[in-house]
Design an enzyme around this catalytic site. Structure first.
Site, PDB file in Angstrom:
ATOM      1  N   GLU A   1       7.746  -6.945   1.606  1.00 30.29           N
ATOM      2  CA  GLU A   1       6.490  -6.957   2.358  1.00 30.29           C
ATOM      3  C   GLU A   1       5.697  -8.232   2.066  1.00 30.29           C
ATOM      4  OE1 GLU A   1       5.291  -4.920   4.592  1.00 30.29           O
ATOM      5  OE2 GLU A   1       6.344  -3.017   4.384  1.00 30.29           O
TER       6      GLU A   1
ATOM      7  N   ARG B   1       1.114  10.046   5.363  1.00 29.66           N
ATOM      8  CA  ARG B   1       1.370   8.733   5.951  1.00 29.66           C
ATOM      9  C   ARG B   1       2.654   8.117   5.390  1.00 29.66           C
ATOM     10  NH1 ARG B   1      -4.840   7.814   4.889  1.00 29.66           N
ATOM     11  NH2 ARG B   1      -5.690   8.505   6.880  1.00 29.66           N
TER      12      ARG B   1
ATOM     13  N   LYS C   1       0.866  -1.177   0.000  1.00 29.75           N
ATOM     14  CA  LYS C   1       0.000   0.000   0.000  1.00 29.75           C
ATOM     15  C   LYS C   1       0.899   1.222   0.000  1.00 29.75           C
ATOM     16  CE  LYS C   1      -3.799   2.233   2.508  1.00 29.75           C
ATOM     17  NZ  LYS C   1      -4.671   2.154   3.705  1.00 29.75           N
TER      18      LYS C   1
ATOM     19  N   TYR D   1     -15.080   0.551  -7.483  1.00 23.23           N
ATOM     20  CA  TYR D   1     -16.375   1.189  -7.225  1.00 23.23           C
ATOM     21  C   TYR D   1     -17.339   0.985  -8.395  1.00 23.23           C
ATOM     22  CZ  TYR D   1     -13.616   3.209  -3.509  1.00 23.23           C
ATOM     23  OH  TYR D   1     -12.800   3.353  -2.410  1.00 23.23           O
TER      24      TYR D   1
ATOM     25  N   LYS E   1      -2.170  -1.718  -3.660  1.00 17.13           N
ATOM     26  CA  LYS E   1      -3.037  -0.538  -3.654  1.00 17.13           C
ATOM     27  C   LYS E   1      -2.167   0.711  -3.718  1.00 17.13           C
ATOM     28  CE  LYS E   1      -6.562   1.728  -0.786  1.00 17.13           C
ATOM     29  NZ  LYS E   1      -7.293   1.703   0.499  1.00 17.13           N
TER      30      LYS E   1
END
Length: 326
Positions: free
Chosen positions: A236, A220, A199, A316, A251
Site C-alpha cells: 500500500e 469493513r 488502515k 486526543y 492507523k
C-alpha cells in the site's frame, strides 16, 4: 575484585533525571502532535462522547475556541471530522459546499490557519446512512470506483474551503491518484494529501463510531487491511507514493508499532500514526479505576509511537501532552 566484575555499567546513564534527559534517544515535541476534532451540525453546546471521556462533538463556536487553544499549545495541526444532521445512501453532505465539515474548515482556517496545519477527513462513513466508507453496489458491497468519484468531489469542496491537507481514509484502491488529480484539475496544486496508507480493520475504532455518529452495521474487512498482514502495508505504501501522497499514515498506532517501524524505514515522505479512540479509551478507563498512573501512561504511549518511527502523531491528548512537554 575479580576480573569478571562488570566495569561496563549502563546504570551510570540512568542515575538522575538530568542524566536521563541528556542521553534520551527519543524526544517528543508539541509540533509533532495533531489533535483530532469533531464538529456536529445543529447543536447549541458540545456533546460529550461517552466512550471517550474528555472528548466532545463541538459546535462551530467551541470548535474555533478549541483550535485557538491548540495553536496556543504549540501543536502541529488539527484533523477535522464532520458530524452531519442528515445521512443518506451516497453521503451527499460530504460534498455539500456548505456541509458541516466545509463550514468547520473555513472557520478554523480563518481562526488559526497561519499557526496550524488544518487537515480534514476525506471519507464517507460519517455521511452515509449505512455507515460504510463508500457507495454501495447492488449486492451491498462497497463499489470501489463509484466511491472514488465521490472522493474526488469531496477533495474539491474541502480544498475550496481552504484546507491545507486532505486525509483520504477509506482504503479504496486508487484513492490517492484520484484525489491528486481532482485537486490539481481544480487549481489546488498546493493542497497536500495525508494518505491513510495502512488502515487496519481494527476493533480499536469502536469509540470513534460514537464520535462521528456512524450507522455502520457489519464490518469493513473487505477494504481495510487484515490485522494479520504486514507486507501488505508496504505494498500500500508503494502504491500511495506512486500516486502522489505527501505524507503517509498507519492507523491504529499502538497495536501496530511494528508496521509503523516498517513503513518509516521504507518511506521517503513523513510518516504519521493515529493513536485511535480505543487506545485512548482503554487508558482513560484504567486511569478512572485507579489502576495506572494516567500521565505517565499518556507520555509512555506517545513516546513508543515516536520511537517506532512516527514523525507526526494524531492523539486526543495532544493539548494535554503538549503542556506536559513544556
Amino acid at each position: 575484585m575479580s576480573a569478571e566484575f562488570p566495569y561496563v555499567r549502563p546504570r551510570r546513564l540512568r542515575r538522575s533525571p538530568a542524566m536521563r534527559r541528556l542521553v534520551a534517544e527519543t524526544r517528543l515535541h508539541p509540533t509533532e502532535l495533531i489533535l483530532p476534532l469533531f464538529v456536529r451540525e445543529g447543536v447549541s453546546e458540545p456533546v460529550p462522547v461517552t466512550s471517550m471521556p474528555g472528548v466532545v462533538q463541538h459546535t462551530r463556536d467551541t470548535l474555533r475556541k478549541a483550535a485557538v487553544e491548540a495553536a496556543e499549545a504549540g501543536l502541529g495541526g488539527l484533523m477535522l471530522f464532520g458530524v452531519p444532521a442528515v445521512q443518506d445512501a451516497t453521503g451527499s453532505e460530504g460534498t455539500n459546499p456548505d456541509g458541516i465539515l466545509q463550514q468547520a474548515i473555513r472557520d478554523v482556517v480563518a481562526e488559526v490557519g497561519d499557526a496550524l496545519v488544518v487537515m480534514s477527513d476525506l471519507c464517507l462513513d460519517e455521511y452515509t446512512d449505512h455507515g460504510h466508507c463508500g457507495v454501495l453496489a447492488a449486492d451491498g458491497s462497497v463499489d470501489n470506483d463509484a466511491t472514488l468519484e465521490r472522493y474526488a468531489e469531496m477533495a474539491r469542496v474541502q480544498a475550496d474551503a481552504g484546507v491545507h491537507l486532505v486525509g483520504p481514509s477509506g482504503m479504496m484502491d486508487g484513492q490517492i491518484a484520484v484525489v491528486r488529480r481532482a485537486l490539481d484539475e481544480a487549481g489546488h496544486q498546493d493542497v497536500g494529501i495525508l494518505a491513510y496508507t495502512a488502515k487496519y480493520a481494527s476493533a480499536f475504532f469502536g469509540p470513534f463510531r460514537e464520535a462521528v455518529g456512524s450507522s455502520l452495521k457489519g464490518d469493513r474487512k473487505s477494504y481495510q487491511q487484515d490485522p494479520a498482514n504486514a507486507r501488505e502495508a508496504l505494498r500500500e505504501l508503494e502504491q500511495d507514493l506512486a500516486e502522489g501522497a505527501d505524507l503517509v499514515m498507519v492507523k491504529p498506532a499502538m497495536a501496530y508499532l511494528d508496521i509503523v517501524r516498517q513503513v518509516a524505514d521504507a518511506s521517503p515522505v513523513p510518516v504519521a500514526a493515529y493513536q485511535v479512540s480505543g487506545e485512548y479509551a482503554m487508558v482513560e478507563a484504567a486511569a478512572a479505576n485507579g489502576w495506572i498512573d494516567r500521565e505517565r501512561m499518556i507520555m509512555e504511549t506517545l513516546t513508543s509511537i515516536r520511537r517506532a518511527g512516527a514523525e507526526q502523531i494524531l492523539t486526543y491528548w495532544a493539548v494535554e501532552a503538549a503542556a506536559m512537554l513544556k
